[in-house]
Design an enzyme around this catalytic site. Sequence first.
Site, PDB file in Angstrom:
ATOM      1  CE  LYS A 191      24.318 -29.595   4.459  1.00  0.00           C
ATOM      2  NZ  LYS A 191      24.365 -29.894   3.046  1.00  0.00           N
ATOM      3  CD  GLU A 198      17.746 -30.133   2.430  1.00  0.00           C
ATOM      4  OE1 GLU A 198      18.157 -28.978   2.558  1.00  0.00           O
ATOM      5  OE2 GLU A 198      18.294 -31.104   2.978  1.00  0.00           O
TER       6      GLU A 198
HETATM    7  P1  13P Z   1      23.419 -26.240   0.463  1.00  0.00           P
HETATM    8  O1  13P Z   1      22.611 -25.014   0.779  1.00  0.00           O
HETATM    9  O2  13P Z   1      24.858 -26.117   0.823  1.00  0.00           O
HETATM   10  O3  13P Z   1      23.181 -26.693  -0.945  1.00  0.00           O
HETATM   11  O4  13P Z   1      22.856 -27.411   1.415  1.00  0.00           O
HETATM   12  C1  13P Z   1      21.496 -27.636   1.501  1.00  0.00           C
HETATM   13  C2  13P Z   1      21.244 -28.579   2.603  1.00  0.00           C
HETATM   14  O5  13P Z   1      21.648 -29.737   2.542  1.00  0.00           O
HETATM   15  C3  13P Z   1      20.558 -28.084   3.806  1.00  0.00           C
HETATM   16  O6  13P Z   1      20.185 -29.123   4.652  1.00  0.00           O
END
Ligand code: 13P
Length: 249
Positions: free
Chosen positions: A11, A166
Site C-alpha cells: 500500500k 478481500e
Molecule cells: P491487511 O492484511 O492489512 O488486513 O490488508 C489486506 C489487504 O488489503 C491486502 O491487499
Amino acid sequence: MRKKIVAGNWKMNNDLAHTESLISDLKKQKNTSVAEVMIAPTFTNLWMAFESLRQSDIEVIAQNMHFAESGAYTGEISAKMLKSIGVTTVILGHSERRAYFNETNELLAKKVDAALDNDMSVIYCFGEELSDRKSGKEEDVVKSQISEALFHLPKEAFKSIVLAYEPVWAIGTGETASPEQAQDMHAFIRKTLAEKYGEDVADSVSILYGGSVKPDNAKEIFSKPDVDGGLIGGASLKADDFFAIVNAF
Ligand code: 13P
C-alpha cells in the site's frame, strides 16, 4: 494444479530507505514454501525493488495502473510503463481503490483489458462490505464485482488472472474471515466461474484470500481447499511475519 501465491501489498507505506531495508531483510529469509512470492511496493520504489530482486524468487508487482496507453492523465501510470521496467503483474480493484478513488467494476473492466492487452497478469480484488454481509448480500455483491469486470473476457484470458477475495470488514481491522467463511466464499466464486466458463477454468484459477492474514492464522486459512494463497497487507511490512505466512504453505 492451481498456482499457490502469497503476495504482499505494501500500500502507501515505505519510502526509499525503508524499501531498501525491507528488501534486504526479505533476501535473508529462508523460503521453504511451494507458493510463488510477490511484493507490491509503491510506484516510486518499483524499479529499485525490481532491480534488487531480479535474481531472487520474489516477484515485484504493481498496486494499480491506468487503462490508457499514454496521454493527458496527470499522475497516472500505464501498463507499458510498468512493462518497461520489467513489472508484468498488477493488482487491480483493491477495495481501497474502489472506496477512495471511486473505481467501479466498469472502470476495472477497462483496466483489466489494458493489462491483458499488454500481456500482463492481473490480481483482481473484490469483496463485500460489512453491511452487505449483515444483510446477507455478500454473494450477490461478489458475483457482480466479478461478472461486471471480468465476464466479457474469453476463457483463455483466465490464464492471466488471479482472483483475490478481500472482505472489506476484514482489511486492516484485525478481524479475519474465519477459515470456513473464506472457504464458503471461495467455493461460491469457483462455482460462479464454472457456471460461466466451465469447470476447467474454475479449477485452474487461483483464488487468494486477503484481510488480516497473520503468521498465527495463515496455516488454517491456507489449509482450505479453495484458498490458493493470500494477499497480505500489514503483515507484509515485516520480513519475518511475511515469510512466516509464505512458509505456512
Ligand atoms: P491487511 O492484511 O492489512 O488486513 O490488508 C489486506 C489487504 O488489503 C491486502 O491487499
